[in-house]
Design a protein around this motif. Sequence first.
Motif, PDB file in Angstrom:
ATOM      1  N   ALA A  25     -29.886 -30.610  29.794  1.00 18.03           N
ATOM      2  CA  ALA A  25     -30.982 -29.670  29.554  1.00 18.03           C
ATOM      3  C   ALA A  25     -30.565 -28.693  28.471  1.00 18.03           C
ATOM      4  O   ALA A  25     -29.399 -28.348  28.347  1.00 18.03           O
ATOM      5  N   GLU A  26     -31.528 -28.271  27.676  1.00 19.14           N
ATOM      6  CA  GLU A  26     -31.281 -27.258  26.654  1.00 19.14           C
ATOM      7  C   GLU A  26     -32.478 -26.330  26.596  1.00 19.14           C
ATOM      8  O   GLU A  26     -33.620 -26.770  26.532  1.00 19.14           O
ATOM      9  N   HIS A  27     -32.210 -25.037  26.640  1.00 23.35           N
ATOM     10  CA  HIS A  27     -33.254 -24.021  26.523  1.00 23.35           C
ATOM     11  C   HIS A  27     -32.946 -23.205  25.275  1.00 23.35           C
ATOM     12  O   HIS A  27     -31.804 -22.824  25.047  1.00 23.35           O
ATOM     13  N   ARG A  28     -33.971 -22.938  24.478  1.00 27.18           N
ATOM     14  CA  ARG A  28     -33.786 -22.182  23.241  1.00 27.18           C
ATOM     15  C   ARG A  28     -34.660 -20.946  23.236  1.00 27.18           C
ATOM     16  O   ARG A  28     -35.813 -20.985  23.624  1.00 27.18           O
ATOM     17  N   LEU A  29     -34.086 -19.855  22.769  1.00 30.47           N
ATOM     18  CA  LEU A  29     -34.808 -18.611  22.573  1.00 30.47           C
ATOM     19  C   LEU A  29     -34.643 -18.258  21.100  1.00 30.47           C
ATOM     20  O   LEU A  29     -33.532 -18.047  20.627  1.00 30.47           O
ATOM     21  N   VAL A  30     -35.752 -18.228  20.374  1.00 31.85           N
ATOM     22  CA  VAL A  30     -35.718 -17.987  18.932  1.00 31.85           C
ATOM     23  C   VAL A  30     -36.611 -16.787  18.623  1.00 31.85           C
ATOM     24  O   VAL A  30     -37.689 -16.651  19.193  1.00 31.85           O
ATOM     25  N   VAL A  31     -36.164 -15.933  17.720  1.00 29.74           N
ATOM     26  CA  VAL A  31     -36.974 -14.778  17.336  1.00 29.74           C
ATOM     27  C   VAL A  31     -38.154 -15.233  16.486  1.00 29.74           C
ATOM     28  O   VAL A  31     -38.146 -16.318  15.913  1.00 29.74           O
ATOM     29  N   GLN A  32     -39.161 -14.383  16.400  1.00 33.98           N
ATOM     30  CA  GLN A  32     -40.386 -14.756  15.688  1.00 33.98           C
ATOM     31  C   GLN A  32     -40.144 -14.969  14.191  1.00 33.98           C
ATOM     32  O   GLN A  32     -40.651 -15.899  13.605  1.00 33.98           O
ATOM     33  N   LEU A  65     -27.452  -8.098  15.907  1.00 28.85           N
ATOM     34  CA  LEU A  65     -28.741  -8.785  15.783  1.00 28.85           C
ATOM     35  C   LEU A  65     -28.547 -10.250  16.172  1.00 28.85           C
ATOM     36  O   LEU A  65     -27.633 -10.903  15.695  1.00 28.85           O
ATOM     37  N   ILE A  66     -29.438 -10.750  17.021  1.00 31.28           N
ATOM     38  CA  ILE A  66     -29.360 -12.145  17.439  1.00 31.28           C
ATOM     39  C   ILE A  66     -30.552 -12.900  16.872  1.00 31.28           C
ATOM     40  O   ILE A  66     -31.685 -12.444  16.945  1.00 31.28           O
ATOM     41  N   ASP A  67     -30.275 -14.072  16.296  1.00 35.26           N
ATOM     42  CA  ASP A  67     -31.311 -14.910  15.710  1.00 35.26           C
ATOM     43  C   ASP A  67     -31.787 -15.975  16.695  1.00 35.26           C
ATOM     44  O   ASP A  67     -32.971 -16.255  16.787  1.00 35.26           O
ATOM     45  N   GLU A  68     -30.860 -16.548  17.457  1.00 34.32           N
ATOM     46  CA  GLU A  68     -31.213 -17.629  18.376  1.00 34.32           C
ATOM     47  C   GLU A  68     -30.177 -17.705  19.493  1.00 34.32           C
ATOM     48  O   GLU A  68     -29.000 -17.440  19.292  1.00 34.32           O
ATOM     49  N   VAL A  69     -30.644 -18.085  20.687  1.00 33.72           N
ATOM     50  CA  VAL A  69     -29.763 -18.310  21.836  1.00 33.72           C
ATOM     51  C   VAL A  69     -30.102 -19.684  22.400  1.00 33.72           C
ATOM     52  O   VAL A  69     -31.274 -19.998  22.610  1.00 33.72           O
ATOM     53  N   ARG A  70     -29.079 -20.506  22.631  1.00 35.11           N
ATOM     54  CA  ARG A  70     -29.268 -21.824  23.239  1.00 35.11           C
ATOM     55  C   ARG A  70     -28.443 -21.894  24.515  1.00 35.11           C
ATOM     56  O   ARG A  70     -27.262 -21.582  24.510  1.00 35.11           O
ATOM     57  N   VAL A  71     -29.071 -22.311  25.593  1.00 34.67           N
ATOM     58  CA  VAL A  71     -28.387 -22.494  26.870  1.00 34.67           C
ATOM     59  C   VAL A  71     -28.418 -23.983  27.176  1.00 34.67           C
ATOM     60  O   VAL A  71     -29.487 -24.577  27.290  1.00 34.67           O
ATOM     61  N   LYS A  72     -27.228 -24.582  27.293  1.00 33.94           N
ATOM     62  CA  LYS A  72     -27.130 -26.029  27.478  1.00 33.94           C
ATOM     63  C   LYS A  72     -26.408 -26.363  28.771  1.00 33.94           C
ATOM     64  O   LYS A  72     -25.463 -25.679  29.160  1.00 33.94           O
ATOM     65  N   THR A  73     -26.861 -27.427  29.411  1.00 39.12           N
ATOM     66  CA  THR A  73     -26.206 -27.970  30.594  1.00 39.12           C
ATOM     67  C   THR A  73     -26.078 -29.467  30.406  1.00 39.12           C
ATOM     68  O   THR A  73     -27.059 -30.138  30.099  1.00 39.12           O
ATOM     69  N   THR A  92     -23.195 -23.814  29.105  1.00 41.76           N
ATOM     70  CA  THR A  92     -22.724 -23.433  27.779  1.00 41.76           C
ATOM     71  C   THR A  92     -23.814 -22.622  27.092  1.00 41.76           C
ATOM     72  O   THR A  92     -24.968 -23.042  27.051  1.00 41.76           O
ATOM     73  N   ILE A  93     -23.430 -21.458  26.557  1.00 42.51           N
ATOM     74  CA  ILE A  93     -24.382 -20.590  25.868  1.00 42.51           C
ATOM     75  C   ILE A  93     -23.945 -20.465  24.412  1.00 42.51           C
ATOM     76  O   ILE A  93     -22.787 -20.154  24.143  1.00 42.51           O
ATOM     77  N   GLU A  94     -24.859 -20.723  23.490  1.00 43.39           N
ATOM     78  CA  GLU A  94     -24.579 -20.579  22.062  1.00 43.39           C
ATOM     79  C   GLU A  94     -25.411 -19.429  21.507  1.00 43.39           C
ATOM     80  O   GLU A  94     -26.619 -19.387  21.699  1.00 43.39           O
ATOM     81  N   TYR A  95     -24.740 -18.495  20.843  1.00 41.59           N
ATOM     82  CA  TYR A  95     -25.408 -17.369  20.205  1.00 41.59           C
ATOM     83  C   TYR A  95     -25.352 -17.573  18.697  1.00 41.59           C
ATOM     84  O   TYR A  95     -24.305 -17.883  18.152  1.00 41.59           O
ATOM     85  N   TYR A  96     -26.474 -17.396  18.035  1.00 38.94           N
ATOM     86  CA  TYR A  96     -26.531 -17.407  16.582  1.00 38.94           C
ATOM     87  C   TYR A  96     -26.900 -16.008  16.129  1.00 38.94           C
ATOM     88  O   TYR A  96     -28.000 -15.529  16.403  1.00 38.94           O
ATOM     89  N   CYS A  97     -25.981 -15.348  15.465  1.00 40.86           N
ATOM     90  CA  CYS A  97     -26.213 -13.985  15.008  1.00 40.86           C
ATOM     91  C   CYS A  97     -27.051 -14.002  13.740  1.00 40.86           C
ATOM     92  O   CYS A  97     -26.984 -14.936  12.947  1.00 40.86           O
TER      93      CYS A  97
END
Length: 109
Positions: A25-32, A65-73, A92-97
């Motif tokens: 599974a992968e969940h993504r949070l991306v800014v507008q 400042l965070i651009d994107e966050v991905r949470v992976k399992t 696993t959490i990936e942060y993209y600054c």
Amino acid sequence: MKEGNILQKRLGLILISAVLLSSCAEHRLVVQRPNPDGEHAIVNSKAYLLPRGQPRNVADCQTNLIDEVRVKTNFGQSLITVLSLGFYQPTTIEYYCAKVPSDEGSTDE
């Protein structure tokens, strides 16, 4: 009799393949309005079902400042979660600054 055996084996292979392929599974949070090209950090998070609460994971971005966050399992992490009855949940959490935006109308880069 042989045809029934072959059909059961094929059905079993299909079911096992479906379970193995669907366990990631992968969940993504991306800014507008993304502003990429910042740093990239990967954190292995471990959540425990204990009364003391969950450990806090903090993104280490120089710009704050965070651009994107991905949470992976993945399959192994899901299997550990199931075998521990949900008491231990690795992920696993990936942060993209994001880089610092320049002022509007500025010629600075």
